[in-house]
Design a protein around this motif. Structure first.
Motif, PDB file in Angstrom:
ATOM      1  N   GLY A   1       0.681  -1.300   0.084  1.00  0.00           N
ATOM      2  CA  GLY A   1       0.061   0.037   0.021  1.00  0.00           C
ATOM      3  C   GLY A   1       0.762   1.353   0.039  1.00  0.00           C
ATOM      4  N   GLN A   2       2.236   1.271  -0.126  1.00  0.00           N
ATOM      5  CA  GLN A   2       3.059   2.322   0.156  1.00  0.00           C
ATOM      6  C   GLN A   2       3.073   2.899  -1.418  1.00  0.00           C
ATOM      7  N   VAL A   3       3.097   4.153  -1.620  1.00  0.00           N
ATOM      8  CA  VAL A   3       3.248   4.747  -3.009  1.00  0.00           C
ATOM      9  C   VAL A   3       4.791   4.413  -3.416  1.00  0.00           C
ATOM     10  N   SER A   4       4.505   3.578  -4.679  1.00  0.00           N
ATOM     11  CA  SER A   4       5.793   3.432  -5.334  1.00  0.00           C
ATOM     12  C   SER A   4       6.079   4.260  -6.348  1.00  0.00           C
ATOM     13  N   LYS A   5       5.216   4.881  -7.044  1.00  0.00           N
ATOM     14  CA  LYS A   5       5.224   6.019  -8.115  1.00  0.00           C
ATOM     15  C   LYS A   5       4.336   6.968  -8.106  1.00  0.00           C
ATOM     16  N   ILE A   6       4.748   8.260  -8.328  1.00  0.00           N
ATOM     17  CA  ILE A   6       4.022   9.193  -8.680  1.00  0.00           C
ATOM     18  C   ILE A   6       4.443   9.952 -10.123  1.00  0.00           C
ATOM     19  N   THR A   7       3.447  10.361 -10.931  1.00  0.00           N
ATOM     20  CA  THR A   7       3.568  10.927 -12.102  1.00  0.00           C
ATOM     21  C   THR A   7       2.885  12.214 -11.850  1.00  0.00           C
ATOM     22  N   GLN A   8       3.428  13.558 -12.189  1.00  0.00           N
ATOM     23  CA  GLN A   8       2.770  14.877 -11.794  1.00  0.00           C
ATOM     24  C   GLN A   8       3.840  15.787 -12.328  1.00  0.00           C
TER      25      GLN A   8
ATOM     26  N   GLY B   1       4.759  16.656 -15.216  1.00  0.00           N
ATOM     27  CA  GLY B   1       5.890  16.277 -16.163  1.00  0.00           C
ATOM     28  C   GLY B   1       7.011  15.437 -15.422  1.00  0.00           C
ATOM     29  N   TRP B   2       7.069  14.924 -14.132  1.00  0.00           N
ATOM     30  CA  TRP B   2       7.920  14.395 -13.363  1.00  0.00           C
ATOM     31  C   TRP B   2       7.420  13.007 -13.315  1.00  0.00           C
ATOM     32  N   THR B   3       8.420  11.948 -13.314  1.00  0.00           N
ATOM     33  CA  THR B   3       7.933  10.786 -12.876  1.00  0.00           C
ATOM     34  C   THR B   3       8.712  10.548 -11.647  1.00  0.00           C
ATOM     35  N   LEU B   4       8.164  10.105 -10.539  1.00  0.00           N
ATOM     36  CA  LEU B   4       9.025   9.732  -9.191  1.00  0.00           C
ATOM     37  C   LEU B   4       8.982   8.304  -8.722  1.00  0.00           C
ATOM     38  N   ASN B   5      10.110   7.842  -8.546  1.00  0.00           N
ATOM     39  CA  ASN B   5       9.914   6.295  -8.086  1.00  0.00           C
ATOM     40  C   ASN B   5      10.631   6.342  -6.693  1.00  0.00           C
ATOM     41  N   TYR B   6       9.949   5.401  -5.922  1.00  0.00           N
ATOM     42  CA  TYR B   6      10.151   5.497  -4.410  1.00  0.00           C
ATOM     43  C   TYR B   6      10.913   4.145  -3.870  1.00  0.00           C
ATOM     44  N   ASN B   7      12.009   4.624  -2.881  1.00  0.00           N
ATOM     45  CA  ASN B   7      12.219   3.204  -2.301  1.00  0.00           C
ATOM     46  C   ASN B   7      12.073   3.405  -0.765  1.00  0.00           C
ATOM     47  N   TRP B   8      11.505   2.725  -0.246  1.00  0.00           N
ATOM     48  CA  TRP B   8      11.103   2.806   1.148  1.00  0.00           C
ATOM     49  C   TRP B   8      11.786   1.665   2.009  1.00  0.00           C
ATOM     50  N   GLY B   9      12.334   2.350   3.284  1.00  0.00           N
ATOM     51  CA  GLY B   9      13.049   1.229   4.003  1.00  0.00           C
ATOM     52  C   GLY B   9      12.199   0.636   4.933  1.00  0.00           C
ATOM     53  N   ASN B  10      12.706  -0.367   5.757  1.00  0.00           N
ATOM     54  CA  ASN B  10      11.958  -1.338   6.738  1.00  0.00           C
ATOM     55  C   ASN B  10      11.269  -0.369   7.836  1.00  0.00           C
ATOM     56  N   SER B  11      11.780   0.715   8.080  1.00  0.00           N
ATOM     57  CA  SER B  11      11.209   1.653   9.117  1.00  0.00           C
ATOM     58  C   SER B  11      10.094   2.432   8.548  1.00  0.00           C
TER      59      SER B  11
END
Length: 497
Positions: free
Chosen positions: A450-457, A459-469
């Protein structure tokens, strides 16, 4: 569902035609004959400015004309400065000159005010356009007033934040007596009243439209949906929406309204069928929100979440979807009260140009702090020395560098012009939280947790890496632009502490 939308008009997209404005970009010879320019020194400066303009030195010409306008109290010089800024593609400077032109021209001259209103709106400063628009309308005849309102209505299609634009439209029109007569204007006025929270006014306007035209499909649907959404007068809401559906059976938005009123009346199975048909006809985030809620109430949460995911991919900033998730899936929402935060880390920028020789890049450190509606972004070089400090507020960005202050409306443009780095500052604190920036369309994708993995807004494409915390460890941002492909990598030392 009631859907407010306006098809973009070509003329509404033209900078100086939004309110029927026609400017001449070759008026300097007339300026030289003006009484305020009788002195030889003033004439020399005007001619020197025109020569500078012919040599491509638009900034010098603009500055000279604006300074002369203020010294000589001559509105025509400010108008010329504005024309130069428009031709040079500098909307911020054009707006500054237009404000000077309007202040010097006096209240009886309406043309500068028309230009000022248009520039304010095209700079997305709708709330700032309210008072000058009211002043202009109060000076016009009823026919002129109706035409101006139609022009403003067309400019709504240029709004990046439709809600803000509609609230400004309501503030403008609600001051007028009598109200507009055009049915299209009245409908827009009704939608703006709803967006401003004046539900009684919206209902009154829509009923007036229907009194004159009982078969107005948009008004039937809008009034019926509003009643159903507030869970009020459901038999009347059903009657209004059913009539709209009979008149326009292939309209997906009206079918959504029909499904929604049936849901309010407890007919869940029928509502789900109609809403799914509506979504197949018109895949919209509003409809996805409704389908998800019906599935949720029917105790089908996995299907509901799947539909909400689809809605967020279509438009994560959709008000109906955001309100639904806040009620039913709060772990997908960020609390409105979360307006403080601090992020510290490193960045690396790589620009791959259209040709090999245009490749560039840079790296360094950054600290971003947020307090209420103010973001402060500090950028450092690789060894820790300060490069710049950018303070971002609603409608204003201030860059501090080498003891000098530079202001602009847009933070991204300010950084690009001042530092040569295509760093996105506008809305960065929202993105670092894994949420979309308010005010523009966005798409969101989520991972299995359920974590956000990708946002497009924007003109930018954002890819997320979340830690265990559950803290953001790395964010990759990419976009394509006229200078090539931009790749930004952010690594966090202290994310949101």
């Amino acid at each position: 569902m009631t859907k407010f939308s306006l098809k973009p008009s070509f003329w509404a997209l033209m900078l100086v035609t939004g309110l029927g404005i026609s400017l001449s970009l070759s008026s300097s010879h007339a300026l030289a004959r003006a009484s305020s320019l009788d002195s030889g020194e003033a004439i020399f400066e005007v001619l020197a400015s025109e020569i500078a303009l012919q040599r491509g030195e638009a900034g010098l010409a603009y500055g000279t004309y604006l300074e002369l306008a203020r010294q000589l109290d001559d509105p025509r010089l400010a108008q010329r400065a504005m024309e130069i800024a428009i031709t040079a593609g500098a909307p911020d400077l054009a707006l500054q000159a237009a404000q000077t032109w309007d202040s010097l021209a006096g209240p009886k001259n309406t043309k500068p005010k028309e230009v000022l209103i248009t520039l304010l709106i095209l700079n997305q400063r709708w709330s700032d356009a309210v008072n000058p628009a009211i002043s202009l309308l109060n000076q016009q005849t009823p026919a002129q007033r109706e035409n101006t309102l139609l022009q403003l209505q067309a400019l709504l299609s240029k709004a990046t934040d439709e809600s803000e634009a509609l609230r400004a439209f309501y503030d403008i029109v609600s001051t007028l007596k009598p109200e507009p007569k055009d049915p299209g204007l009245l409908y827009t006025y009704a939608m703006s009243a709803e967006k401003s929270g004046h539900i009684d006014a919206m209902e009154k306007i829509l009923r007036e439209i229907l009194r004159k035209n009982p078969n107005d499909v948009n008004s039937l649907n809008a009034l019926g949906y509003s009643l159903a959404d507030r869970n009020q007068k459901l038999p009347e809401a059903f009657k209004l929406i059913s009539k709209a559906h009979q008149l326009s059976p292939k309209d997906g938005f009206i079918l959504d309204s029909l499904g929604w009123v049936n849901f309010r009346m407890g007919k869940n199975a029928l509502a789900l069928e109609q809403l799914q048909q509506a979504f197949n006809m018109k895949p919209e985030a509003d409809i996805a929100a409704h389908i998800g809620e019906v599935l949720w109430v029917m105790n089908r949460p996995i299907e509901a979440e799947d539909m909400w995911r689809k809605g967020q991919q279509l438009d994560a900033n959709n008000p109906t979807l955001k309100e639904t998730l806040k009620r039913l899936k709060p772990d997908w929402s960020v609390a409105d009260t979360t307006l403080k935060g601090s992020w510290d880390g490193r960045f690396a920028v790589k620009v791959t140009g259209l040709t090999e020789g245009r490749n560039q890049g840079g790296s360094g450190g950054f600290t971003l702090t947020q307090d209420a509606l103010t973001d402060v972004l500090e950028i450092r070089n690789p060894v820790g020395g300060s490069i710049a400090k950018i303070t971002i507020k609603p409608g204003e960005a201030i860059l501090e560098r080498d003891g000098q202050l530079t202001t602009a409306i847009d933070a991204d443009t300010l950084i690009q012009n001042a530092l040569g780095l295509p760093l996105p500052a506008r809305g960065l604190s929202d993105w670092l939280r894994g949420q979309t920036r308010p005010g523009s369309n966005a798409s969101v994708e989520r991972n299995a947790k359920g974590q956000v993995s990708k946002i497009t807004q924007d003109g930018w494409t954002l890819n997320y890496n979340w830690g265990n915390s559950q803290q953001l460890e790395k964010l990759t941002m990419t976009r394509s632009s006229n200078i090539g492909s931009i790749d930004i990598r952010l690594v966090f030392d202290t994310p949101n502490e």
